[in-house]
Design a protein around this motif. Sequence first.
Motif, PDB file in Angstrom:
ATOM      1  N   LYS A  79       0.804   2.724   9.021  1.00 39.72           N
ATOM      2  CA  LYS A  79      -0.513   1.957   9.601  1.00 39.72           C
ATOM      3  C   LYS A  79      -1.878   2.627   8.966  1.00 39.72           C
ATOM      4  N   MET A 126     -12.966   9.023   5.283  1.00 41.23           N
ATOM      5  CA  MET A 126     -13.314   8.033   4.299  1.00 41.23           C
ATOM      6  C   MET A 126     -14.710   7.563   4.262  1.00 41.23           C
ATOM      7  N   THR A 176     -13.857  -1.093   2.376  1.00 42.20           N
ATOM      8  CA  THR A 176     -14.518  -2.243   2.358  1.00 42.20           C
ATOM      9  C   THR A 176     -15.110  -3.140   3.372  1.00 42.20           C
ATOM     10  N   ASN A 206     -12.468   7.186  14.146  1.00 44.65           N
ATOM     11  CA  ASN A 206     -11.205   8.539  13.998  1.00 44.65           C
ATOM     12  C   ASN A 206     -11.325   9.456  13.003  1.00 44.65           C
ATOM     13  N   ASP A 261     -14.630  -7.242   2.684  1.00 45.87           N
ATOM     14  CA  ASP A 261     -13.583  -7.668   1.839  1.00 45.87           C
ATOM     15  C   ASP A 261     -12.121  -7.357   2.344  1.00 45.87           C
ATOM     16  N   ARG A 312      -2.503  -5.996  -6.353  1.00 47.56           N
ATOM     17  CA  ARG A 312      -2.053  -6.291  -5.039  1.00 47.56           C
ATOM     18  C   ARG A 312      -1.533  -7.524  -4.662  1.00 47.56           C
ATOM     19  N   ILE A 357      -9.180  10.173  10.278  1.00 48.76           N
ATOM     20  CA  ILE A 357      -9.217   9.346   8.815  1.00 48.76           C
ATOM     21  C   ILE A 357     -10.321   8.661   8.434  1.00 48.76           C
ATOM     22  N   PRO A 359      -4.699   6.243   4.124  1.00 45.42           N
ATOM     23  CA  PRO A 359      -5.923   6.272   3.091  1.00 45.42           C
ATOM     24  C   PRO A 359      -5.526   6.963   1.763  1.00 45.42           C
ATOM     25  N   GLN A 415     -10.093  -0.616  11.875  1.00 51.04           N
ATOM     26  CA  GLN A 415      -9.582   0.202  12.752  1.00 51.04           C
ATOM     27  C   GLN A 415      -9.927  -0.366  14.088  1.00 51.04           C
ATOM     28  N   GLU A 428       0.973  -1.196  -0.063  1.00 52.86           N
ATOM     29  CA  GLU A 428       0.000  -0.042   0.045  1.00 52.86           C
ATOM     30  C   GLU A 428       1.012   1.453   0.151  1.00 52.86           C
ATOM     31  N   VAL A 462      -5.373  -0.789   6.143  1.00 56.44           N
ATOM     32  CA  VAL A 462      -4.545   0.540   6.378  1.00 56.44           C
ATOM     33  C   VAL A 462      -5.494   1.706   6.021  1.00 56.44           C
ATOM     34  N   CYS A 463      -6.917   1.488   5.872  1.00 57.33           N
ATOM     35  CA  CYS A 463      -7.809   2.566   5.911  1.00 57.33           C
ATOM     36  C   CYS A 463      -7.988   3.243   4.546  1.00 57.33           C
ATOM     37  N   SER A 464      -7.777   2.618   3.499  1.00 59.56           N
ATOM     38  CA  SER A 464      -7.691   3.158   2.104  1.00 59.56           C
ATOM     39  C   SER A 464      -8.832   2.559   1.380  1.00 59.56           C
ATOM     40  N   CYS A 465      -9.648   1.561   1.834  1.00 59.75           N
ATOM     41  CA  CYS A 465     -10.644   1.066   0.689  1.00 59.75           C
ATOM     42  C   CYS A 465     -12.155   1.291   1.069  1.00 59.75           C
ATOM     43  N   ASP A 492      -9.958  -5.076   1.404  1.00 58.23           N
ATOM     44  CA  ASP A 492      -8.882  -5.081   0.124  1.00 58.23           C
ATOM     45  C   ASP A 492      -7.538  -4.530   0.519  1.00 58.23           C
ATOM     46  N   CYS A 493      -7.538  -3.293   1.136  1.00 58.11           N
ATOM     47  CA  CYS A 493      -6.277  -2.793   1.355  1.00 58.11           C
ATOM     48  C   CYS A 493      -5.519  -3.285   2.765  1.00 58.11           C
TER      49      CYS A 493
END
Lengths: 385, 102
Positions: free
Chosen positions: A316, B70, B47, B64, B36, A337, B66, A319, B86, A258, B42-45, B38-39
């Motif tokens: 960690k 999202m 899903t 939180n 899912d 990925r 971030i 985003p 999270q 990532e 790390v808090c980017s998807c 997916d990421c």
Amino acid sequence: MKKSELADPFKSARQEKGYGKMNDQIDPVTMVLRLKDVRKTAHDWKKFTSGAVPGRIVVPSEVNIRDTRQIPFEVDPPMHGAYRSIIERWFKRPLEPEYEEKLSQQIQAIINEALAKETIEVVSEFSLPLQSRALTLLLNIPYEEAETWIGWGTHVFRSEGVALDASKANILYEYIDRQLEKASQNPGDDLYSVLLNSEVEGRKLTAEEAKGVMVLTFAGGRDTVINAVTNSIAYFAEHPEALQRLRNEPEIIGKAVEELIRYFSPLTHMGRVVTEDTQVCEHAVKADSRVSLCWASANRDESVFEDADKVVLDRKLNPHVGFGFGHHKCLGATHTRQMMKIFLKNLAEKVERIDILDLKENIEDLDEFKRKVGYDQISVSFKAR
Amino acid sequence: MAKITFITSDNETITVEGTSGSVMELAVQHGIHGIDGDCGGVCSCATCHVHVAQEHMHKTGAANEIERDMLELDDDADEYSRLACQLQLDEALDNIVLRVAK
Ligand code: FES
């Protein structure tokens, strides 16, 4: 500055204004630079459409070289969702153990090939074959077919020094037409056949629609994957301690993937066409003009990412929008990925050291901004553990 | 050890147990439909979006910053929304009920 570094050319414009301007052919683009604005703009498909004239949302624009609409990428909701649901499950196959095993064998083989050579030019001799061979798995067709695609070179739409090249694009189009024709005569378990057999709104997908999906599958995952793999090799050449760390702590590999995608942002930006007079980050944009969602800038947004210009392998909270954002987020992300995870794991296990011998950077010219996105070529030597 | 109950969007109720890692990881290990991850957490998807049962909100606390960013653009998000990646598995989450977002 290290050779593997990718600078952030958007920093001051992002901080000061939040947008940038670039002149693309005769159809200029307002680039959206901050993470929050990029997300908001990506989300608002009514004001910022993907369903424009085929090729127009891509920067540089491809309106002069193609008429085929790429699907589901150049379609807005709700049709977008109808198309996407046909193929979504197919693009999750990389998570199946059998697929993973085959991909793993391919990647190990190519690392072994690299180790056996004295020197290797990474773009054409490593990343391009790796991407092409892996694509045979995604399409579920014989491995040998990769040779044809490798023969096309790294750019299907480009010749050396030329932004767009219609005759090259036609090679891909004619090729896909032929494959679809074959699949309709003789259906199998490949993506072409699956598409031709799929239904949308209660009717079969047309050959033109299937072609639109295939063009996207070929074009969308080509230089992006090549950039991600090539940049990784350059990075680990200059950061042997990072490779060592992945060896010692394989559990962080997922996070490392990532983070590398955030840092590299293999696709700089993607456009939308504005449907009504509106604004992005307090800047007026006119109906029928273009904006772009600048993933590369958003991924360095210092208001969100601490040490944004550093690779923090086990970051960690991350985003990032390296795979896009919202309903159009990258369909090939699962495949990528998986590929990157297997690649990093095997690289760490098999390779002791990589030395960069010679390179030529690939600098994108975005008028106000010049962005290094990877390499045109980079020769290295691999040393086995 | 924490017992977690998931209610999927097709109204299946599944209770599973775990000791460490995140709630997203637990859900993925047990094949909970609709999560899912997916990421990889790390808090980017997004899903891994779940709604915490209102009466259990005190066990998780609120999202939180971030996470909120999202979720902000997710049509299905509300004040009980969390990203399961999270939420760390620990005793405090025992017997919690999470509804998987659509
Ligand atoms: S798993 Fe991606 S945001 Fe939670």
